[in-house]
Design a protein around this motif. Structure first.
Motif, short mmCIF file in Angstrom:
data_model
loop_
_atom_site.label_atom_id
_atom_site.label_comp_id
_atom_site.label_asym_id
_atom_site.label_seq_id
_atom_site.Cartn_x
_atom_site.Cartn_y
_atom_site.Cartn_z
N VAL A 83 0.87 -0.74 6.85
CA VAL A 83 0.69 -1.65 5.72
C VAL A 83 1.25 -1.03 4.44
CG1 VAL A 83 -1.02 -2.76 4.21
CG2 VAL A 83 -1.29 -2.87 6.69
N SER A 87 4.25 -2.61 2.31
CA SER A 87 3.91 -3.08 0.96
C SER A 87 4.76 -2.40 -0.11
CB SER A 87 2.43 -2.84 0.68
OG SER A 87 1.61 -3.57 1.58
N MET A 221 6.05 -10.50 4.67
CA MET A 221 4.93 -10.08 3.83
C MET A 221 3.87 -11.17 3.74
SD MET A 221 5.48 -7.02 3.18
CE MET A 221 4.03 -6.80 2.14
N ASN A 225 -0.02 -10.71 4.94
CA ASN A 225 -1.20 -11.01 4.11
C ASN A 225 -2.16 -11.96 4.81
OD1 ASN A 225 -0.61 -9.42 1.83
ND2 ASN A 225 0.79 -10.95 1.03
#
Length: 245
Positions: A83, A87, A221, A225
């Motif tokens: 992650v 990110s 992305m 999420n």
């Protein structure tokens, strides 16, 4: 003079037709974009579930996840590492690399979640999964269709998430059942809110990246999420609905 205020009197038929076609194409693009996000998210959840179930039934999972050794901690913390890379490194990654990292993340997440099969009954896991899926779909649909601007809730939700993480870390030392119940309740509410908020945010991002080479990365992305919203809501809800072995 009257015709000056009548759009039918001044508008060109070609202009109107072109605008209509652009609007239809734009709507089709948005639908395709959101469908890609949901497909990646759902495929990631499915991959996690399959890997988790297979690993739990492999015969090695219980000794690894509940026994001594560094491998247990590698499995537990590997999803967080993926992650973080996605990110903070998404702008430097190619779309293909981002996709590969997403699938790798879903795989190691499946390994780490295999422990639930040794704590809760299979039927309660299934019931909780379908309850989470129903809630997620309803909340995401509302986030997509509502005219209400949810951006104002973002700061509140992120602050609540930070507080939840701190409280969870503290409870590792206190081991308080009451605190654990409160954390679970707040966690379900927070990720329910984040599901609607993230869906609207992902939708709004399309208007910024449509037609650019960033759209593939934004899809990944967005899927990540929503995946995290789903899995966390499921995990916290399982502590309420799950029947322990």
């Amino acid at each position: 003079m009257a015709n000056g205020f009548d759009p039918r009197g001044s508008a060109s038929p070609f202009t109107a037709t072109t605008a209509g076609r652009e609007s239809v194409a734009f709507d089709a693009g948005l639908r395709s974009y959101m469908l890609s996000v949901y497909n990646y998210m759902a495929s990631g959840v499915l991959l996690t579930g399959v890997v988790s179930l297979l690993f739990a039934r492999s015969g090695a999972a219980e000794s690894i996840l509940f026994g001594p050794g560094i491998l247990k901690y590698l499995i537990i913390f590997a999803p967080l590492a993926f992650v973080m890379v996605l990110s903070f490194g998404i702008h430097r990654l190619s779309t293909g690399a981002a996709q590969a990292l997403f699938w790798a993340f879903a795989t190691v997440m499946g390994l780490s979640m295999a422990s639930i099969f040794f704590v809760y009954t299979g039927s309660s896991i299934a019931i909780t999964f379908f309850a989470t899926a129903t809630a997620f779909l309803s909340l995401s649909l509302w986030g997509y269709t509502t005219k209400k601007d949810l951006s104002g809730f973002g700061t509140f939700l992120i602050m609540g998430l930070v507080g939840l993480i701190v409280a969870s870390l503290l409870n590792l030392f206190f081991q308080s059942p009451a605190m654990n119940l409160a954390i679970s309740a707040i966690g379900v509410l927070l990720f329910a809110g984040l599901t609607a908020y993230d869906t609207q945010r992902i939708k709004s991002l399309y208007f910024q990246v449509a037609g650019t080479d960033m759209i593939g990365k934004v899809v990944i992305m967005g899927a990540l999420n929503l995946y995290l919203d789903f899995v966390n809501m499921f995990t916290f809800l399982l502590q309420f609905l799950g029947s322990r072995d």
